[in-house]
Scaffold this motif. Structure first.
Motif, PDB file in Angstrom:
ATOM      1  N   ALA A  64       0.829  -1.191  -0.045  1.00  0.00           N
ATOM      2  CA  ALA A  64      -0.120   0.081  -0.187  1.00  0.00           C
ATOM      3  C   ALA A  64       0.853   1.112   0.018  1.00  0.00           C
ATOM      4  N   PRO A  65       0.256   2.121  -0.633  1.00  0.00           N
ATOM      5  CA  PRO A  65       1.274   3.731  -0.645  1.00  0.00           C
ATOM      6  C   PRO A  65       1.222   4.168   0.718  1.00  0.00           C
ATOM      7  N   THR A  66       2.070   5.005   0.875  1.00  0.00           N
ATOM      8  CA  THR A  66       1.930   5.788   2.121  1.00  0.00           C
ATOM      9  C   THR A  66       0.734   6.817   2.048  1.00  0.00           C
ATOM     10  N   GLY A  67       0.194   7.275   3.432  1.00  0.00           N
ATOM     11  CA  GLY A  67      -0.935   8.123   3.524  1.00  0.00           C
ATOM     12  C   GLY A  67      -2.271   7.567   3.460  1.00  0.00           C
ATOM     13  N   ILE A  68      -2.428   6.147   2.796  1.00  0.00           N
ATOM     14  CA  ILE A  68      -3.483   5.656   2.511  1.00  0.00           C
ATOM     15  C   ILE A  68      -4.168   4.808   3.819  1.00  0.00           C
ATOM     16  N   TRP A  69      -5.220   4.995   4.158  1.00  0.00           N
ATOM     17  CA  TRP A  69      -5.930   4.337   5.199  1.00  0.00           C
ATOM     18  C   TRP A  69      -6.126   2.748   4.850  1.00  0.00           C
ATOM     19  N   CYS A  70      -5.735   1.786   5.644  1.00  0.00           N
ATOM     20  CA  CYS A  70      -6.071   0.487   5.105  1.00  0.00           C
ATOM     21  C   CYS A  70      -6.736  -0.241   6.363  1.00  0.00           C
ATOM     22  N   LYS A  71      -7.891  -1.016   5.897  1.00  0.00           N
ATOM     23  CA  LYS A  71      -8.723  -1.445   6.993  1.00  0.00           C
ATOM     24  C   LYS A  71      -7.951  -2.981   7.160  1.00  0.00           C
ATOM     25  N   ARG A 142      -8.088   0.701  11.439  1.00  0.00           N
ATOM     26  CA  ARG A 142      -7.429   0.824  10.070  1.00  0.00           C
ATOM     27  C   ARG A 142      -5.663   1.344  10.565  1.00  0.00           C
ATOM     28  N   ARG A 144      -2.303   3.425   8.567  1.00  0.00           N
ATOM     29  CA  ARG A 144      -1.714   4.004   7.484  1.00  0.00           C
ATOM     30  C   ARG A 144      -0.288   4.147   7.638  1.00  0.00           C
ATOM     31  N   LYS A 145       0.690   4.182   6.479  1.00  0.00           N
ATOM     32  CA  LYS A 145       1.941   4.481   6.560  1.00  0.00           C
ATOM     33  C   LYS A 145       2.231   5.712   6.523  1.00  0.00           C
TER      34      LYS A 145
END
Length: 317
Positions: A64-71, A142, A144-145
């Protein structure tokens, strides 16, 4: 009529090794679906947290890219939260953000080749630990990176898997059990007649298995980290599979092994790794401050890698 408790044993494949569950229960546990539920529990951990499965939830987070919230699945979120907290408490000695180092040194899913170009172990590169690279949203489960990071949960996932095995047994009403995955163990209830479970602590030697000592355990977990099972040798130096986040390279001068006694195997697994990195001096002091019972098995100066060892307990500080 109340049936007597019978000793039963289940085992199965998981995480590149095997799990074992020794317990006392009334009747045939297979008929209750206990063996199915145990296997399902460790399969779920492996499916979520493996770096060997490209479609695992962890690997999707890595991509996943940085700054994106991931459930996140509940289990993975629980492990990430615990890992980041232990990373913070250990000031980065335990760091799940070393996946790039694991791969570079050939310990990950891509095995080292004969023409592998090794990193320079003597070059210290400043790294930002995972607990400063990830943000958790507990309310919505969630993650995020905040910066680029490659996560590896090999220092905590098996311990969590052991705890999941324990949870399944307790849900089935089993009160006396000893469960393990690859040497990480958790016990409950002792044996029905009142004696504790006897857990062997391995002698830190390569090539064969021998017992260094025995721990009597009625409740709680035991986890061990060491450099004597998985390592590479380069220029006469043994580098264990545990990464030292402070130097950006495998640990080369740590203890032979650290065994931790804890309430949960997840916590014990992670703390054993952190204390292995910190060593018997700083590590034992930190363990004492955190109320962690740990045994450091160290090599005597000037001896071969498998020579006689010395011992230090965190209780001595």
């Amino acid at each position: 009529m109340i049936l007597p408790l019978e000793r039963q044993v289940f085992s199965g494949a998981t995480m590149g090794t095997r799990y074992s569950a020794v317990f006392y229960a009334r009747g045939d546990a297979v008929r209750s679906g206990l063996n199915r539920d145990l296997q399902a529990a460790v399969d779920a951990v492996d499916a979520q947290m493996s770096t060997w499965k490209p479609d695992s939830a962890l690997m999707r987070l890595n991509r996943a890219p940085t700054g994106i919230w991931c459930k996140m699945p509940e289990e993975l979120f629980t492990v990430l939260a615990a890992a980041l907290e232990i990373g913070r408490l250990s000031e980065g000695a335990f760091d799940i953000g070393v996946g790039d180092l694991v791969a570079a040194w050939g310990f990950g899913s891509q095995a080292a080749s004969s023409d592998q170009k090794w990193p320079d172990a003597k070059t210290t590169v400043a790294r930002r630990p995972a607990h400063l690279c990830l943000e958790l949203d507990h309310a919505q489960q969630r993650v995020r990176k905040l910066a680029a990071v490659t996560l590896d949960l090999s220092g905590i996932a098996k311990g969590f898997g052991v705890d999941e095995l324990a949870s399944v047994l307790m849900a089935h009403g089993v009160e006396h059990f000893l469960v393990s995955i690859d040497g990480e163990l958790r016990a409950a209830g002792g044996k029905p007649e009142g004696s504790p479970w006897r857990v062997a602590v391995e002698k830190p030697q390569t090539g064969h298995r021998a017992v260094e000592g025995v721990i009597e355990l009625s409740e709680g977990a035991v986890a061990t980290s060491g450099d004597y099972r998985h390592f590479v040798e380069r220029d006469g130096i043994r580098y264990g599979h545990t990464m030292d986040p402070r130097h950006g390279a495998p640990l080369a001068d740590g203890p032979a092994a650290v065994t931790v006694m804890a309430a949960t195997c997840m916590g014990g697994d992670a703390w054993a790794t952190a204390l292995l990195v910190l060593g018997p001096g700083t590590g034992a002091e930190l363990a004492s401050r955190q109320g962690i019972e740990a045994l450091f098995i160290d090599r005597l100066p000037g001896t071969a890698p498998d020579a006689i060892t010395s011992f230090q307990s965190s209780k001595e500080n």
